[in-house]
Each structure stands twice: as structure tokens, then as C-alpha cells.
Motif scaffolding. Structure first.
Motif, short mmCIF file in Angstrom:
data_model
loop_
_atom_site.label_atom_id
_atom_site.label_comp_id
_atom_site.label_asym_id
_atom_site.label_seq_id
_atom_site.Cartn_x
_atom_site.Cartn_y
_atom_site.Cartn_z
N VAL A 76 0.85 -1.20 0.00
CA VAL A 76 0.00 0.00 0.00
C VAL A 76 0.88 1.25 0.00
CG1 VAL A 76 -1.65 1.35 1.36
CG2 VAL A 76 -2.00 -1.11 1.06
N SER A 77 1.90 1.25 0.82
CA SER A 77 2.81 2.39 0.89
C SER A 77 3.56 2.59 -0.43
CB SER A 77 3.80 2.18 2.04
OG SER A 77 4.73 3.22 2.11
N LEU A 78 4.03 1.50 -1.02
CA LEU A 78 4.75 1.60 -2.30
C LEU A 78 3.84 2.16 -3.39
CD1 LEU A 78 6.71 -1.77 -2.17
CD2 LEU A 78 7.74 0.52 -2.28
N TYR A 79 2.59 1.68 -3.45
CA TYR A 79 1.66 2.21 -4.46
C TYR A 79 1.36 3.68 -4.21
CZ TYR A 79 0.58 -2.03 -7.07
OH TYR A 79 0.65 -3.12 -7.89
N SER A 80 1.24 4.06 -2.95
CA SER A 80 1.00 5.47 -2.61
C SER A 80 2.18 6.33 -3.05
CB SER A 80 0.79 5.60 -1.10
OG SER A 80 0.63 6.94 -0.75
N ASP A 81 3.40 5.86 -2.78
CA ASP A 81 4.60 6.59 -3.21
C ASP A 81 4.67 6.69 -4.73
OD1 ASP A 81 5.31 6.83 -0.56
OD2 ASP A 81 6.90 5.32 -0.64
N MET A 82 4.34 5.58 -5.41
CA MET A 82 4.37 5.60 -6.87
C MET A 82 3.38 6.61 -7.43
SD MET A 82 5.17 1.69 -8.16
CE MET A 82 3.49 1.21 -8.09
N SER A 83 2.20 6.66 -6.83
CA SER A 83 1.19 7.61 -7.29
C SER A 83 1.67 9.04 -7.09
CB SER A 83 -0.11 7.37 -6.52
OG SER A 83 -1.06 8.34 -6.84
N SER A 84 2.24 9.30 -5.94
CA SER A 84 2.75 10.63 -5.64
C SER A 84 3.89 11.01 -6.57
CB SER A 84 3.21 10.68 -4.18
OG SER A 84 3.76 11.93 -3.88
N ASN A 85 4.83 10.07 -6.79
CA ASN A 85 5.96 10.32 -7.67
C ASN A 85 5.52 10.54 -9.11
OD1 ASN A 85 7.72 10.05 -5.53
ND2 ASN A 85 8.25 7.93 -6.01
N PHE A 86 4.55 9.75 -9.55
CA PHE A 86 4.03 9.90 -10.91
C PHE A 86 3.40 11.28 -11.06
CE2 PHE A 86 0.65 9.73 -14.03
CZ PHE A 86 1.27 9.15 -15.11
N SER A 87 2.59 11.65 -10.08
CA SER A 87 1.93 12.95 -10.12
C SER A 87 2.94 14.09 -10.13
CB SER A 87 0.99 13.09 -8.92
OG SER A 87 0.34 14.32 -8.94
N THR A 88 3.96 13.99 -9.29
CA THR A 88 4.99 15.02 -9.23
C THR A 88 5.74 15.11 -10.56
OG1 THR A 88 5.26 14.74 -6.85
CG2 THR A 88 7.09 15.75 -8.03
N SER A 89 6.13 13.97 -11.11
CA SER A 89 6.84 13.97 -12.40
C SER A 89 5.97 14.55 -13.49
CB SER A 89 7.24 12.54 -12.78
OG SER A 89 8.20 12.05 -11.89
N PHE A 90 4.72 14.19 -13.48
CA PHE A 90 3.78 14.65 -14.48
C PHE A 90 3.65 16.17 -14.42
CE2 PHE A 90 -0.56 15.17 -16.20
CZ PHE A 90 -0.41 14.49 -17.39
N HIS A 91 3.46 16.69 -13.20
CA HIS A 91 3.28 18.14 -13.04
C HIS A 91 4.57 18.91 -13.26
CE1 HIS A 91 -0.89 18.13 -12.01
NE2 HIS A 91 -0.69 17.17 -11.12
N ASN A 92 5.71 18.31 -12.95
CA ASN A 92 6.99 18.98 -13.18
C ASN A 92 7.34 19.09 -14.65
OD1 ASN A 92 7.39 19.46 -10.49
ND2 ASN A 92 8.78 17.74 -10.19
N ASN A 93 6.63 18.37 -15.49
CA ASN A 93 6.88 18.44 -16.93
C ASN A 93 5.99 19.46 -17.62
OD1 ASN A 93 9.00 16.66 -17.50
ND2 ASN A 93 7.68 14.93 -17.10
N GLY A 94 5.46 20.39 -16.84
CA GLY A 94 4.77 21.53 -17.45
C GLY A 94 3.26 21.48 -17.42
N HIS A 95 2.68 20.50 -16.79
CA HIS A 95 1.23 20.39 -16.83
C HIS A 95 0.52 21.35 -15.90
CE1 HIS A 95 1.27 17.13 -19.65
NE2 HIS A 95 2.30 16.66 -18.98
N HIS A 96 1.25 21.97 -14.98
CA HIS A 96 0.59 22.93 -14.10
C HIS A 96 0.80 24.37 -14.62
CE1 HIS A 96 4.75 23.11 -12.79
NE2 HIS A 96 4.49 24.18 -12.09
N LYS A 97 1.56 24.52 -15.71
CA LYS A 97 1.84 25.86 -16.25
C LYS A 97 0.67 26.35 -17.06
CE LYS A 97 6.78 24.89 -16.60
NZ LYS A 97 7.85 24.60 -17.53
N GLU A 98 0.51 27.64 -17.10
CA GLU A 98 -0.51 28.26 -17.93
C GLU A 98 -0.05 28.23 -19.38
OE1 GLU A 98 -3.43 29.69 -16.81
OE2 GLU A 98 -2.95 29.00 -14.79
N GLY A 99 -1.01 28.12 -20.30
CA GLY A 99 -0.62 28.31 -21.67
C GLY A 99 -0.86 27.15 -22.51
#
Length: 91
Positions: free
Chosen positions: A68-91
Motif C-alpha cells: 500500500v505504501s509503495l503504491y502510494s509513493d508511486m502515485s505521488s511520484n508519478f503525479s509530481t513527475s507529471f506536473h513537473n513536466n509543465g502540466h501545471h503551467k498556464e498556456g
């Protein structure tokens, strides 16, 4: 699709995800073995084996929490990687 292109361009994120899935799989494989051992011990009706099941079941419970902890970490890491690639930027 822009969303998948950004994540595809992040090999580090994919490598981390792959490593984490392999870790989860190893824990699940261990659980499969533990469950088989618990079943074998139970079917033997040997008192010593039944006592051993207590520790085996405790390990199983701990492993479930670990998964459960590993899946939670994976979800968080995926989300962070996804957002760090520009998905939270305007435009």
C-alpha cells in the motif's frame, strides 16, 4: 497527445516507476509464498506449524502495508513527475 508526450520524455520517471513496480512484485511474490506456507501448515494440523503461522501471518500483514505504501509513493511520484513536466503551467 501532449500529456503522454511529456511523460514519455522523462526516462528517469519511467525508470523509477519500473523499479517500484519490480519492488511491489517481489513483495507480492513473497506474499504468495507465505500464503502457501500458511496453508500447508494449517493442513498439517501440527501444533508447531500452527504456531509458526502466527509469525507468517504477521509478516503477510506487514507486507500488505508495504505494498500500500509503495503504491502510494508511486502515485505521488508519478503525479509530481507529471506536473513537473509543465502540466501545471498556464498556456
Amino acid at each position: 497527445n501532449q500529456d503522454s508526450d511529456d511523460f514519455d520524455g522523462n526516462p528517469e520517471a519511467w525508470a523509477t516507476l519500473d523499479k517500484n513496480f519490480k519492488h511491489v512484485q517481489s513483495v507480492l511474490d513473497r506474499n504468495r509464498m507465505l500464503i502457501q506456507q500458511v496453508n500447508d501448515n494449517h493442513q498439517s494440523k501440527n501444533p508447531d506449524n500452527m504456531v509458526k503461522n502466527v509469525a507468517l501471518i504477521q509478516e503477510l500483514n506487514g507486507n500488505i502495508s508495504k505494498v500500500v505504501s509503495l503504491y502510494s509513493d508511486m502515485s505521488s511520484n508519478f503525479s509530481t513527475s507529471f506536473h513537473n513536466n509543465g502540466h501545471h503551467k498556464e498556456g
